[in-house]
Design a protein around this motif. Structure first.
Motif, mmCIF file in Angstrom:
data_model
loop_
_atom_site.group_PDB
_atom_site.id
_atom_site.type_symbol
_atom_site.label_atom_id
_atom_site.label_comp_id
_atom_site.label_asym_id
_atom_site.label_seq_id
_atom_site.Cartn_x
_atom_site.Cartn_y
_atom_site.Cartn_z
ATOM 1 N N LEU A 51 0.830 -1.196 0.000
ATOM 2 C CA LEU A 51 0.000 0.000 0.000
ATOM 3 C C LEU A 51 0.867 1.249 0.000
ATOM 4 C CD1 LEU A 51 -2.873 1.311 0.497
ATOM 5 C CD2 LEU A 51 -2.398 1.042 2.934
ATOM 6 N N PRO A 53 1.340 5.573 -2.023
ATOM 7 C CA PRO A 53 1.044 6.474 -3.137
ATOM 8 C C PRO A 53 1.787 6.061 -4.399
ATOM 9 C CG PRO A 53 2.635 7.473 -1.665
ATOM 10 C CD PRO A 53 2.216 6.197 -1.011
ATOM 11 N N SER A 54 1.444 6.675 -5.510
ATOM 12 C CA SER A 54 2.139 6.413 -6.767
ATOM 13 C C SER A 54 3.621 6.709 -6.607
ATOM 14 C CB SER A 54 1.561 7.289 -7.885
ATOM 15 O OG SER A 54 0.213 6.975 -8.119
ATOM 16 N N CYS A 56 5.812 4.833 -4.961
ATOM 17 C CA CYS A 56 6.400 4.388 -3.688
ATOM 18 C C CYS A 56 7.190 3.096 -3.825
ATOM 19 C CB CYS A 56 5.330 4.234 -2.616
ATOM 20 S SG CYS A 56 4.246 2.806 -2.846
ATOM 21 N N LYS A 58 5.663 -0.003 -4.830
ATOM 22 C CA LYS A 58 4.838 -1.195 -4.630
ATOM 23 C C LYS A 58 4.688 -2.023 -5.906
ATOM 24 C CE LYS A 58 0.481 1.423 -4.970
ATOM 25 N NZ LYS A 58 1.090 2.725 -5.337
ATOM 26 N N GLU A 175 -3.513 -3.566 -8.630
ATOM 27 C CA GLU A 175 -4.623 -2.612 -8.701
ATOM 28 C C GLU A 175 -5.817 -3.219 -9.444
ATOM 29 O OE1 GLU A 175 -4.652 0.353 -7.281
ATOM 30 O OE2 GLU A 175 -2.614 1.140 -7.168
ATOM 31 N N THR A 207 -2.204 -1.870 -4.057
ATOM 32 C CA THR A 207 -3.281 -0.888 -4.105
ATOM 33 C C THR A 207 -2.801 0.438 -3.534
ATOM 34 O OG1 THR A 207 -5.588 -0.428 -3.471
ATOM 35 C CG2 THR A 207 -4.215 -1.554 -1.846
ATOM 36 N N HIS A 208 -3.497 1.515 -3.922
ATOM 37 C CA HIS A 208 -3.269 2.818 -3.302
ATOM 38 C C HIS A 208 -4.453 3.196 -2.425
ATOM 39 C CE1 HIS A 208 -5.729 3.741 -6.851
ATOM 40 N NE2 HIS A 208 -6.215 4.720 -6.110
ATOM 41 N N ARG A 224 6.913 3.979 1.124
ATOM 42 C CA ARG A 224 7.160 5.361 0.691
ATOM 43 C C ARG A 224 8.579 5.437 0.152
ATOM 44 N NH1 ARG A 224 7.746 10.719 4.545
ATOM 45 N NH2 ARG A 224 7.583 12.291 2.889
#
Length: 348
Positions: A51, A53-54, A56, A58, A175, A207-208, A224
């Motif tokens: 999990l 933000p864009s 990061c 993941k 996603e 996912t975000h 992050r």
């Protein structure tokens, strides 16, 4: 799942519960570091969510696990075996992409059976596994349809069935619900959780969406800038964010500096009093109401309080709309109160 609480924690050792392990993983693209010193264990039979933000790291982490990207350094193990440089087709992983990537010229059954055909599964066994998998996702009656005839939710289930049919050691979801409307997303969260519980699949979900992660995860890993900020079960992480980044990402909105410490309180845990009563409170601040917004279930009260410095502190309180109690109006002078068990002290 267990994961490093910080990127410097020691990597785990192989165990019977480890479906996959990332050990000191670093991934760079030129001067950009996408993943930086990742240590993470994915436990067997659980849903682990990446999990953040864009940007990061993941999705890069998921692609390294799938074999589409080779880490710059470090080791990836799958079921205890070194898979760092193993090609994707040798990893026995199922993957569902954001776009679903269904073949439009094939029927639903042929789409689901595609991976089995590539693996040279005999025809009769292939038919049975396709039928069983379509029944599992509730689409047996649509086996002869083409994807363009299906709704977005049905297409998502076909993609899920195709990934499950090969009986993967790991199911990777990138996603998978982002293209669905809000109602379908909620339905599919429950559906994926049901399928995972019935099959015992090990799932890694990117996912975000914090709500998606909280509802679906056995374990969640907040990232992050390529590093793990915090990991654990939703019930462990949500009430006890480790730092401001995690708190903000999980919806904490109130941040107060006091005695050299950074404190946070969720809006629904702030109480508003018309008097100076502070008995049993860890936090009690005089404040001015600046705005009141009715939102059906609750009322969001925006306030300005005086912190320990000269700068005013903006706060948000969420009061249940159907409960009797304070009825603050813009301009009112009030006391904002939080009980000790509602206040979280952050690392920074």
């Amino acid at each position: 799942m267990t994961a490093a609480a910080s990127p410097t924690a020691a990597p785990s050792t192989a165990s019977t519960t480890a479906a996959a392990e990332f050990i000191d993983i670093r991934q760079t693209f030129g001067d950009f570091t996408a993943v930086d010193g990742l240590n993470l264990t994915v436990e067997q039979g659980k849903i682990t969510t990446l999990l953040g933000p864009s940007g990061c790291g993941k999705t890069t982490t998921l692609r390294m696990l799938a074999g589409y990207t080779t880490p710059t350094s470090g080791t990836i193990r799958i079921a205890g075996e070194d898979a760092t440089r193993l090609p994707p087709e040798k990893r026995n992983l199922g993957m569902v992409f954001q776009s679903y990537a269904l073949f439009p010229h094939m029927t639903v059954a042929d789409n689901v059976g595609f991976g089995l055909k590539l693996r040279r599964v005999p025809v009769e066994e292939r038919r049975k596994r396709v039928a069983d998998t379509l029944d599992l996702v509730g689409l047996g009656h649509l086996a002869g349809q083409r994807p363009k005839k299906l709704s977005g939710g049905q297409q998502q289930r076909v993609a899920l069935a195709r990934a499950i049919a090969i009986r993967p050691s790991l199911l990777l979801l990138d996603e998978p619900l982002s293209n669905l409307d809000a109602r379908l997303r909620v339905q599919m969260r429950a559906e994926i959780r049901r399928i995972q519980a019935e099959t015992g699949l090990t799932v890694v979900l990117v996912t975000h969406d914090q709500d998606e992660a909280l509802e679906m995860s056995d374990a969640m890993v907040l990232m992050r800038a390529g590093r793990v900020m915090q990991s654990g079960s939703p019930a462990e992480v949500f009430p006890h964010p480790a730092n401001r980044f995690v708190a903000e990402f999980l919806g904490y909105e109130n941040f107060i500096e006091r005695d050299g410490r950074l404190l946070t309180v969720r809006p629904e845990h702030l109480e508003i009093s018309s008097g100076p009563t502070t008995e049993g409170a860890r936090l009690a601040l005089p404040a001015t109401v600046t705005r009141v917004a009715y939102r059906g279930v609750d009322r969001h009260i925006a306030l300005t309080a005086q912190g320990t410095g000269d700068e005013p502190v903006p706060l948000i309180a969420a009061l249940r709309a159907d409960e009797t109690g304070p009825d603050p109006r813009p301009g009112d002078q009030v006391t904002v109160v939080a009980r000790p068990d509602r206040v979280v002290e952050l690392a920074g």
